[in-house]
Design a protein around this motif. Structure first.
Motif, PDB file in Angstrom:
ATOM      1  N   PRO A  75       0.876  -1.210  -0.002  1.00  0.00           N
ATOM      2  CA  PRO A  75       0.316  -0.676  -0.299  1.00  0.00           C
ATOM      3  C   PRO A  75       0.632   1.166   0.222  1.00  0.00           C
ATOM      4  CG  PRO A  75      -0.187  -1.071   1.938  1.00  0.00           C
ATOM      5  CD  PRO A  75       0.816  -2.077   1.094  1.00  0.00           C
ATOM      6  N   GLU A  76       1.884   0.988   0.454  1.00  0.00           N
ATOM      7  CA  GLU A  76       3.027   2.345   0.712  1.00  0.00           C
ATOM      8  C   GLU A  76       3.428   2.622  -1.422  1.00  0.00           C
ATOM      9  OE1 GLU A  76       3.434   4.284   2.940  1.00  0.00           O
ATOM     10  OE2 GLU A  76       2.017   2.782   4.531  1.00  0.00           O
ATOM     11  N   LEU A  77       3.911   1.636  -1.593  1.00  0.00           N
ATOM     12  CA  LEU A  77       4.114   1.600  -2.915  1.00  0.00           C
ATOM     13  C   LEU A  77       3.534   2.183  -3.871  1.00  0.00           C
ATOM     14  CD1 LEU A  77       7.098   0.703  -4.144  1.00  0.00           C
ATOM     15  CD2 LEU A  77       5.933  -1.585  -4.664  1.00  0.00           C
ATOM     16  N   SER A  78       2.086   1.854  -3.301  1.00  0.00           N
ATOM     17  CA  SER A  78       1.021   2.350  -5.082  1.00  0.00           C
ATOM     18  C   SER A  78      -0.190   2.211  -4.112  1.00  0.00           C
ATOM     19  CB  SER A  78       1.089   1.621  -5.763  1.00  0.00           C
ATOM     20  OG  SER A  78       0.187   1.784  -6.793  1.00  0.00           O
ATOM     21  N   PRO A  79      -0.946   3.325  -4.189  1.00  0.00           N
ATOM     22  CA  PRO A  79      -2.474   3.257  -3.661  1.00  0.00           C
ATOM     23  C   PRO A  79      -3.839   2.431  -4.965  1.00  0.00           C
ATOM     24  CG  PRO A  79      -2.036   5.197  -5.041  1.00  0.00           C
ATOM     25  CD  PRO A  79      -0.328   4.698  -5.097  1.00  0.00           C
ATOM     26  N   LEU A  80      -2.645   1.590  -5.634  1.00  0.00           N
ATOM     27  CA  LEU A  80      -3.624   0.962  -7.134  1.00  0.00           C
ATOM     28  C   LEU A  80      -3.706  -0.315  -6.439  1.00  0.00           C
ATOM     29  CD1 LEU A  80      -2.357   1.985  -9.850  1.00  0.00           C
ATOM     30  CD2 LEU A  80      -4.349   2.619  -8.606  1.00  0.00           C
ATOM     31  N   PHE A  81      -3.023  -1.496  -5.071  1.00  0.00           N
ATOM     32  CA  PHE A  81      -3.061  -1.735  -4.486  1.00  0.00           C
ATOM     33  C   PHE A  81      -4.048  -2.101  -3.774  1.00  0.00           C
ATOM     34  CE2 PHE A  81      -2.321  -4.099  -0.589  1.00  0.00           C
ATOM     35  CZ  PHE A  81      -2.232  -5.387  -1.357  1.00  0.00           C
ATOM     36  N   GLY A  82      -4.595  -0.581  -3.097  1.00  0.00           N
ATOM     37  CA  GLY A  82      -5.730  -0.891  -2.178  1.00  0.00           C
ATOM     38  C   GLY A  82      -6.926  -0.659  -3.036  1.00  0.00           C
ATOM     39  N   ALA A  83      -6.845  -0.302  -4.351  1.00  0.00           N
ATOM     40  CA  ALA A  83      -7.746   0.103  -5.485  1.00  0.00           C
ATOM     41  C   ALA A  83      -8.659  -1.479  -6.096  1.00  0.00           C
ATOM     42  CB  ALA A  83      -7.395   1.556  -6.623  1.00  0.00           C
ATOM     43  N   ALA A  84      -7.507  -1.520  -6.359  1.00  0.00           N
ATOM     44  CA  ALA A  84      -7.387  -3.033  -6.722  1.00  0.00           C
ATOM     45  C   ALA A  84      -8.017  -3.921  -6.133  1.00  0.00           C
ATOM     46  CB  ALA A  84      -6.278  -3.812  -7.108  1.00  0.00           C
ATOM     47  N   LEU A  85      -8.093  -4.360  -4.654  1.00  0.00           N
ATOM     48  CA  LEU A  85      -8.344  -4.860  -3.491  1.00  0.00           C
ATOM     49  C   LEU A  85      -9.872  -4.465  -3.219  1.00  0.00           C
ATOM     50  CD1 LEU A  85      -7.621  -7.036  -1.127  1.00  0.00           C
ATOM     51  CD2 LEU A  85      -6.942  -5.265  -0.091  1.00  0.00           C
ATOM     52  N   ALA A  86      -9.585  -3.507  -3.102  1.00  0.00           N
ATOM     53  CA  ALA A  86     -11.628  -2.823  -2.927  1.00  0.00           C
ATOM     54  C   ALA A  86     -12.742  -3.786  -3.519  1.00  0.00           C
ATOM     55  CB  ALA A  86     -10.886  -1.259  -2.744  1.00  0.00           C
ATOM     56  N   ARG A  87     -11.654  -3.355  -4.923  1.00  0.00           N
ATOM     57  CA  ARG A  87     -13.355  -3.972  -5.852  1.00  0.00           C
ATOM     58  C   ARG A  87     -13.587  -5.661  -5.447  1.00  0.00           C
ATOM     59  NH1 ARG A  87     -11.610  -2.992 -12.457  1.00  0.00           N
ATOM     60  NH2 ARG A  87     -11.518  -0.651 -12.165  1.00  0.00           N
ATOM     61  N   GLN A  88     -12.329  -6.015  -4.853  1.00  0.00           N
ATOM     62  CA  GLN A  88     -12.920  -7.422  -4.283  1.00  0.00           C
ATOM     63  C   GLN A  88     -13.266  -7.687  -2.352  1.00  0.00           C
ATOM     64  OE1 GLN A  88     -11.654 -11.461  -4.401  1.00  0.00           O
ATOM     65  NE2 GLN A  88     -13.397 -10.480  -3.385  1.00  0.00           N
ATOM     66  N   VAL A  89     -12.848  -6.109  -2.368  1.00  0.00           N
ATOM     67  CA  VAL A  89     -13.611  -6.445  -1.153  1.00  0.00           C
ATOM     68  C   VAL A  89     -15.245  -5.761  -1.014  1.00  0.00           C
ATOM     69  CG1 VAL A  89     -13.818  -4.860   1.007  1.00  0.00           C
ATOM     70  CG2 VAL A  89     -11.574  -6.017   0.211  1.00  0.00           C
ATOM     71  N   ALA A  90     -15.626  -5.343  -1.932  1.00  0.00           N
ATOM     72  CA  ALA A  90     -17.016  -4.798  -3.132  1.00  0.00           C
ATOM     73  C   ALA A  90     -17.245  -5.949  -3.218  1.00  0.00           C
ATOM     74  CB  ALA A  90     -16.197  -3.227  -3.660  1.00  0.00           C
ATOM     75  N   GLN A  91     -16.555  -7.076  -4.027  1.00  0.00           N
ATOM     76  CA  GLN A  91     -17.685  -7.943  -4.037  1.00  0.00           C
ATOM     77  C   GLN A  91     -18.543  -8.706  -2.516  1.00  0.00           C
ATOM     78  OE1 GLN A  91     -15.444 -11.374  -5.439  1.00  0.00           O
ATOM     79  NE2 GLN A  91     -17.000 -12.182  -6.748  1.00  0.00           N
ATOM     80  N   ALA A 349      -2.729   5.947 -17.029  1.00  0.00           N
ATOM     81  CA  ALA A 349      -1.509   6.453 -15.668  1.00  0.00           C
ATOM     82  C   ALA A 349      -0.660   6.824 -16.235  1.00  0.00           C
ATOM     83  CB  ALA A 349      -1.839   4.847 -14.575  1.00  0.00           C
ATOM     84  N   ASP A 350       0.071   8.219 -15.850  1.00  0.00           N
ATOM     85  CA  ASP A 350       1.162   8.624 -15.989  1.00  0.00           C
ATOM     86  C   ASP A 350       2.568   7.205 -15.291  1.00  0.00           C
ATOM     87  OD1 ASP A 350       2.561   8.673 -13.306  1.00  0.00           O
ATOM     88  OD2 ASP A 350       1.361   9.588 -12.481  1.00  0.00           O
ATOM     89  N   VAL A 351       3.702   7.628 -15.693  1.00  0.00           N
ATOM     90  CA  VAL A 351       4.625   6.866 -16.190  1.00  0.00           C
ATOM     91  C   VAL A 351       5.041   6.195 -14.800  1.00  0.00           C
ATOM     92  CG1 VAL A 351       7.563   6.498 -16.761  1.00  0.00           C
ATOM     93  CG2 VAL A 351       5.307   7.944 -18.379  1.00  0.00           C
ATOM     94  N   ARG A 352       4.843   6.747 -14.125  1.00  0.00           N
ATOM     95  CA  ARG A 352       5.216   6.831 -12.587  1.00  0.00           C
ATOM     96  C   ARG A 352       4.354   5.972 -11.719  1.00  0.00           C
ATOM     97  NH1 ARG A 352       8.097  10.597  -8.362  1.00  0.00           N
ATOM     98  NH2 ARG A 352      10.193  12.121 -10.001  1.00  0.00           N
ATOM     99  N   THR A 353       3.116   6.299 -12.379  1.00  0.00           N
ATOM    100  CA  THR A 353       2.218   5.523 -11.172  1.00  0.00           C
ATOM    101  C   THR A 353       1.913   3.564 -11.959  1.00  0.00           C
ATOM    102  OG1 THR A 353       0.670   7.311 -11.724  1.00  0.00           O
ATOM    103  CG2 THR A 353      -0.063   4.904 -10.780  1.00  0.00           C
ATOM    104  N   VAL A 354       2.828   3.491 -13.542  1.00  0.00           N
ATOM    105  CA  VAL A 354       2.595   2.892 -13.687  1.00  0.00           C
ATOM    106  C   VAL A 354       4.001   1.470 -13.308  1.00  0.00           C
ATOM    107  CG1 VAL A 354       2.713   1.574 -16.423  1.00  0.00           C
ATOM    108  CG2 VAL A 354       1.744   2.797 -16.093  1.00  0.00           C
ATOM    109  N   ALA A 355       4.632   2.798 -13.215  1.00  0.00           N
ATOM    110  CA  ALA A 355       6.165   2.031 -12.865  1.00  0.00           C
ATOM    111  C   ALA A 355       5.774   0.932 -11.380  1.00  0.00           C
ATOM    112  CB  ALA A 355       7.372   3.224 -12.705  1.00  0.00           C
ATOM    113  N   ALA A 356       5.321   1.765 -10.198  1.00  0.00           N
ATOM    114  CA  ALA A 356       5.081   1.815  -8.828  1.00  0.00           C
ATOM    115  C   ALA A 356       4.116   0.035  -9.003  1.00  0.00           C
ATOM    116  CB  ALA A 356       4.759   2.535  -7.997  1.00  0.00           C
TER     117      ALA A 356
END
Ligand SMILES: C[S@@+](CC[C@H](N)C(=O)[O-])C[C@H]1O[C@@H](n2cnc3c(N)ncnc32)[C@H](O)[C@@H]1O
Length: 398
Positions: A75-91, A349-356
């Motif tokens: 979660p510190e590396l990329s907020p997309l970790f939480g965003a993806a996990l959120a889809r599972q949590v929502a299900q 997403a921008d390059v930094r976001t993709v790299a993380a």
């Protein structure tokens, strides 16, 4: 993130902690099981590594002197970790008609913020986000980070008394639970514990099997005959030192027993039993981390660095199952996040976001070593199963 504690302050805390460990060893008759030592090194109130809650524990940048962090979590590396996990949590929230999330070991509070923001954006109501955090100093940090969510976020001091009806998440929490060490000398099994250096020398003279202390260390390992055995003990090579995880297993058994309706997701580095206790890994997985450097000496710099062991996911799955839960999926972090729609989240997403985000899924980074294990209870799953395990489920390898 700057470190709050200067070196002198840290050294003072370490000296106090070492004194307390020495006292605990004396009170225990000169020998402390390693899991007791590890619990003190990490969680002794105000003194242990996590209990100090230094701002530098979690972060993204390797620490130059006096700055940076000790290790990076997803979660510190990329907020997309939480965003993806959120889809599972929502299900699961939708499937179970649930409106509560419980997080164990919330660290800096990053994952909680990511999940709550994603739920808000998706219009999924969350009545309560409950956090169970062992380290008081980290609870304080989480309160600051999550203040914008107001009373929606609450901290629990102990296990809830009522049955749990919620989605439970824990990222890198099982690896931070104290482990026992077992040593096989080729003939018999010993539990490896900790003794004070000078006394251990005397014991070693008396033939009790204490190792000689390294320079500058106050503690040494000392072995005692034990009836405990690791899984697959028959395969162990002489000289093997292996961890077993009674605390993590007891924790999961308690959770699975209390879960009335919902699912639990644990994300961590680890393997199934056959890989964990493979002869190639005969020195176990115990590691220490500080400032993005790792070492294998948990007896030095007590309290100044993280001590961690990989997770035996077979043992965790069995503990959950024996307590009445159903194992609903086990796969790599990469598979899980892609199944949850990480690639769609990266569109534009921008390059930094993709790299993380790439580090979350790259095989040589976190993608393969990290796994996700889920168990459910009181939940009718759709035929295709849980979102995160739709392709590449590896439950059969446990
Ligand atoms: C390696 S950190 C991970 C923090 C965070 N989840 C992340 O991913 O950044 C481990 C966390 O688990 C907490 N912890 C360890 N054992 C725990 C337990 N039994 N109950 C609740 N929290 C625990 C620690 O205090 C710490 O916050």
């Amino acid at each position: 993130m700057p470190r709050v504690m200067d070196d002198a302050g840290a050294a003072e805390l370490s000296a106090l902690l070492q004194e307390r460990v020495r006292k605990a060893i004396a009170e225990a008759g000169g020998w402390l099981p390693f899991d007791h030592y590890m619990a003190m090194a990490l969680y002794e109130p105000g003194l242990g590594y996590y209990a100090r809650g230094g701002a530098g524990i979690f972060g993204t940048l390797p620490g130059a002197a006096g700055a940076g962090s000790d290790f990076v979590t997803a979660p510190e590396l990329s907020p997309l970790f939480g965003a993806a996990l959120a889809r599972q949590v929502a299900q699961v929230l939708r499937l179970g008609g649930l409106d509560e999330i419980v997080e164990f070991g919330a660290g800096s509070g990053a994952l909680a913020a990511q999940l709550l923001d994603a739920m808000h954006a998706a219009g999924v109501p969350v009545r309560r986000y409950a956090i169970v955090e062992l380290a008081g100093a980290l609870r304080q940090r989480q309160r600051q980070r999550l203040a914008r969510f107001g009373a929606q976020v609450q901290w629990l001091d102990a296990w809830p008394r009522d049955p749990i009806e919620a989605v439970v998440v824990g990222n890198e929490v099982l690896d931070a639970m104290p482990v026992k060490l077992l040593h096989f000398d080729g003939q018999g099994w010993f539990e490896r514990g900790v003794a004070v250096a000078a006394e251990a020398h005397a014991d070693a003279d008396a033939g009790e099997g204490a190792a000689a202390p390294a320079a500058g260390r106050g503690f040494v390992f000392a072995d005692r005959p034990s009836a405990l055995r690791p899984p697959l003990a028959e395969r162990a090579l002489p000289g093997a030192v292996l961890e077993v995880h009674p605390q993590a297993e007891a924790f999961v058994a308690t959770l699975a027993g209390k879960l009335a309706r919902g699912a639990a997701f644990f994300i961590d580095y680890g393997f199934p039993e056959a890989e964990y206790y493979h002869a190639q890994r005969h020195q176990g997985t115990l590691m220490c981390h500080r400032a993005h450097r790792s070492d294998t000496d948990p007896l030095s710099d007590t309290g100044g660095k993280d001590i961690t062991a990989h997770v035996d996911f077979t043992a965790i799955a069995l503990a959950a199952q024996e307590a009445g839960a159903e194992v609903a999926g086990y796969t790599s972090q990469a598979r899980f996040l892609v199944n949850c729609g990480l690639l769609a989240l990266l569109q534009g997403a921008d390059v930094r976001t993709v790299a993380a985000a790439q580090k979350l899924v790259a095989e040589h980074e976190m993608g393969e070593l990290f796994k996700v294990l889920a168990f459910t209870r009181g939940l009718a799953l759709p035929a295709a199963g849980l979102l995160g395990f739709r392709e590449g489920d590896r439950t059969h390898t446990l």
